[in-house]
Design an enzyme around this catalytic site. Sequence first.
Site, PDB file in Angstrom:
ATOM      1  N   GLU A 200       0.820  -1.167   0.040  1.00  0.00           N
ATOM      2  CA  GLU A 200       0.119  -0.031  -0.018  1.00  0.00           C
ATOM      3  C   GLU A 200       0.958   1.183   0.217  1.00  0.00           C
ATOM      4  O   GLU A 200       2.017   1.284   0.570  1.00  0.00           O
ATOM      5  CB  GLU A 200      -0.928   0.002   1.377  1.00  0.00           C
ATOM      6  CG  GLU A 200      -2.345  -0.407   1.100  1.00  0.00           C
ATOM      7  CD  GLU A 200      -3.114  -0.418   2.331  1.00  0.00           C
ATOM      8  OE1 GLU A 200      -2.769  -0.004   3.520  1.00  0.00           O
ATOM      9  OE2 GLU A 200      -4.100  -1.065   2.159  1.00  0.00           O
ATOM     10  N   LYS A 237      -4.680   1.563  19.465  1.00  0.00           N
ATOM     11  CA  LYS A 237      -5.538   2.913  19.775  1.00  0.00           C
ATOM     12  C   LYS A 237      -5.443   3.450  21.219  1.00  0.00           C
ATOM     13  O   LYS A 237      -5.406   2.256  22.026  1.00  0.00           O
ATOM     14  CB  LYS A 237      -6.915   3.187  19.275  1.00  0.00           C
ATOM     15  CG  LYS A 237      -6.891   2.739  17.942  1.00  0.00           C
ATOM     16  CD  LYS A 237      -8.470   2.129  17.541  1.00  0.00           C
ATOM     17  CE  LYS A 237      -8.502   1.728  16.024  1.00  0.00           C
ATOM     18  NZ  LYS A 237      -9.718   0.938  15.491  1.00  0.00           N
ATOM     19  N   ARG A 291     -16.886  -6.837  13.984  1.00  0.00           N
ATOM     20  CA  ARG A 291     -17.246  -7.043  15.750  1.00  0.00           C
ATOM     21  C   ARG A 291     -17.565  -5.856  16.250  1.00  0.00           C
ATOM     22  O   ARG A 291     -17.407  -4.776  15.829  1.00  0.00           O
ATOM     23  CB  ARG A 291     -16.003  -7.828  16.379  1.00  0.00           C
ATOM     24  CG  ARG A 291     -14.718  -6.787  16.169  1.00  0.00           C
ATOM     25  CD  ARG A 291     -13.661  -7.251  17.025  1.00  0.00           C
ATOM     26  NE  ARG A 291     -12.252  -6.921  16.385  1.00  0.00           N
ATOM     27  CZ  ARG A 291     -11.959  -5.606  16.711  1.00  0.00           C
ATOM     28  NH1 ARG A 291     -12.556  -4.895  17.451  1.00  0.00           N
ATOM     29  NH2 ARG A 291     -10.669  -5.415  16.184  1.00  0.00           N
ATOM     30  N   ARG A 337      -8.211   4.642  27.147  1.00  0.00           N
ATOM     31  CA  ARG A 337      -7.930   3.463  27.485  1.00  0.00           C
ATOM     32  C   ARG A 337      -7.098   3.267  28.703  1.00  0.00           C
ATOM     33  O   ARG A 337      -5.964   3.825  28.424  1.00  0.00           O
ATOM     34  CB  ARG A 337      -7.384   2.491  26.265  1.00  0.00           C
ATOM     35  CG  ARG A 337      -8.532   2.587  25.122  1.00  0.00           C
ATOM     36  CD  ARG A 337      -7.895   1.449  24.216  1.00  0.00           C
ATOM     37  NE  ARG A 337      -8.503   1.555  22.957  1.00  0.00           N
ATOM     38  CZ  ARG A 337      -8.638   0.523  22.191  1.00  0.00           C
ATOM     39  NH1 ARG A 337      -7.893  -0.341  22.094  1.00  0.00           N
ATOM     40  NH2 ARG A 337      -9.444   0.926  20.885  1.00  0.00           N
TER      41      ARG A 337
HETATM   42  P1  ADP Z   1      -4.321  -3.999  11.915  1.00  0.00           P
HETATM   43  O1  ADP Z   1      -5.461  -4.908  11.232  1.00  0.00           O
HETATM   44  O2  ADP Z   1      -2.993  -4.671  12.054  1.00  0.00           O
HETATM   45  O3  ADP Z   1      -4.719  -3.136  13.087  1.00  0.00           O
HETATM   46  P2  ADP Z   1      -4.761  -1.784   9.995  1.00  0.00           P
HETATM   47  O4  ADP Z   1      -4.972  -2.062   8.467  1.00  0.00           O
HETATM   48  O5  ADP Z   1      -6.244  -1.593  10.575  1.00  0.00           O
HETATM   49  O6  ADP Z   1      -4.151  -2.916  10.514  1.00  0.00           O
HETATM   50  O7  ADP Z   1      -3.948  -0.496  10.242  1.00  0.00           O
HETATM   51  C1  ADP Z   1      -3.516  -0.266  11.434  1.00  0.00           C
HETATM   52  C2  ADP Z   1      -2.735   1.083  11.776  1.00  0.00           C
HETATM   53  O8  ADP Z   1      -1.581   1.080  10.799  1.00  0.00           O
HETATM   54  C3  ADP Z   1      -3.611   2.247  11.150  1.00  0.00           C
HETATM   55  O9  ADP Z   1      -4.552   2.785  12.045  1.00  0.00           O
HETATM   56  C4  ADP Z   1      -2.427   2.962  10.854  1.00  0.00           C
HETATM   57  O10 ADP Z   1      -2.013   3.787  11.654  1.00  0.00           O
HETATM   58  C5  ADP Z   1      -1.472   2.389  10.157  1.00  0.00           C
HETATM   59  N1  ADP Z   1      -1.506   1.996   8.627  1.00  0.00           N
HETATM   60  C6  ADP Z   1      -2.252   1.141   7.950  1.00  0.00           C
HETATM   61  N2  ADP Z   1      -2.244   1.295   6.667  1.00  0.00           N
HETATM   62  C7  ADP Z   1      -1.319   2.278   6.562  1.00  0.00           C
HETATM   63  C8  ADP Z   1      -1.055   3.043   5.283  1.00  0.00           C
HETATM   64  N3  ADP Z   1      -1.258   2.765   3.993  1.00  0.00           N
HETATM   65  N4  ADP Z   1      -0.182   4.114   5.414  1.00  0.00           N
HETATM   66  C9  ADP Z   1       0.183   4.759   6.785  1.00  0.00           C
HETATM   67  N5  ADP Z   1      -0.263   3.985   7.810  1.00  0.00           N
HETATM   68  C10 ADP Z   1      -1.308   2.873   7.682  1.00  0.00           C
END
Ligand code: ADP
Length: 446
Positions: A200, A237, A291, A337
């Site tokens: 990404e 978070k 969820r 939290r």
């Molecule tokens: P997980 O399932 O491990 O929580 P996520 O895809 O929800 O993974 O991403 C978690 C966090 O990682 C996001 O809230 C953000 O902080 C960071 N993140 C994810 N994708 C990107 C991206 N393309 N660019 C910058 N930060 C990202």
Amino acid sequence: MFNKVLIANRGEIALRVHRACHELGISTVAIHSTADETAMHVRLADESVCIGPPPPQESYLNIPSIVAACEISGADAVHPGYGFLAENAKFADILEAHGISFIGPEADHIRLMGDKINAKAAVERAGIPVVPGSAGAILDIDDGKRVAADIGYPVLVKAAAGGGGRGMKVAKTEEDFESAFETARLESKTAFGDDSVYLEKYLERPRHIEIQILADTHGNVVHLGERDCSLQRRHQKVWEEAPSPVLTPDERTSIGEICTQAVRELGYRGVGTIEFLYENGEFYFIEMNTRIQVEHPISEMITGIDLLREQIIAGGGYKLTLKQDDIKISGHSIECRINAEHPETFVPSPGQINRFHTPGGMGVRVDSAVYSGYRIPPYYDSLIGKLIIHAPTRDQALKRLDRALKEFVIEGVDTTIPLFSRLLHEEDIRSGNYHIHWLENFLAGQ
Ligand code: ADP
């Protein structure tokens, strides 16, 4: 409606589910490991079943024991909470095969959203904007380098099976690519038993904004606006707020409509969260959580809707009585939290809580399963509780949070309360001017 719900979880979320069930006239069954015999969720439930020793693999993740507990107690449904088996499609399938309802989406939707590559493709087809990236899994380094050059550095290598921020590595330039790719693959293989990764565009200073949706099995879908969860440490978070300090009402309506439309098209049921990164006025989908989430209370506070209650009603196959026009956003809510961790080093601090006194008064809610004399076991996560504030404006919410933090007494273990008190003095926090890397930068400079 269900008669008896087994709560396949522990801690504050088990209590949250218990409360919603009791208000609906449903009796509850707690399950617990031998480490949790005196836990609050066990004390309050109508019945309880011990399902194994402390390690989660042998208790809260032990599907045969949990199914046996359903049969022994005669539960007709299971609420999985968050974490543990909440996003385990096999668990949902097994329950269904035993004639027990899983209060969550269909197993196929859990499976779809659990594979981030397929999830991204599916939501994109349903009209949701996504982060620019590879079309599917990246199989080798050369292929990866080609795609990364197309996307443009920096790029993020992400695990298809990822969760909790694991299996994610940034490559700033082509020189970094090989090591980021190999590390992400290895981490993902170790954590999830699957080494598929995808690429990404790495967004430099986005906010994390997520949309809460609620759907029944009759085609009714509503959204409850957004939550801004940009304050994170290690992709976890720490502080969430609703509404986001930066979104306009028009942006909210527009992204909310895109999400509800997509969810309707996917035929999804129950609660779900569509997570986005948000930068320069654009939304980019990152994942959908199938969820109830830790931070759901802030959406409840600004809408007055009991999300757990609605989730259970929709899970029982009933029609939602809510319409989008009934959902009005009122005031501002912030959740902190509070973890049993050192506020600067974040080293976990399990042990006995000698004194526990929660703040109160108008607009203050504490979701916690802890009590004075409770011993935090070392086997599970370090969440002591969530302090949730609601006030008419963001400024008033910050002031209320400040006074509530001062009232909170937790003695015997380290907690993250001092961190939140410090954050309240920061100009960027006061003005809402922060992004997903803000907290780590702040902590690095302390
Ligand atoms: P997980 O399932 O491990 O929580 P996520 O895809 O929800 O993974 O991403 C978690 C966090 O990682 C996001 O809230 C953000 O902080 C960071 N993140 C994810 N994708 C990107 C991206 N393309 N660019 C910058 N930060 C990202």
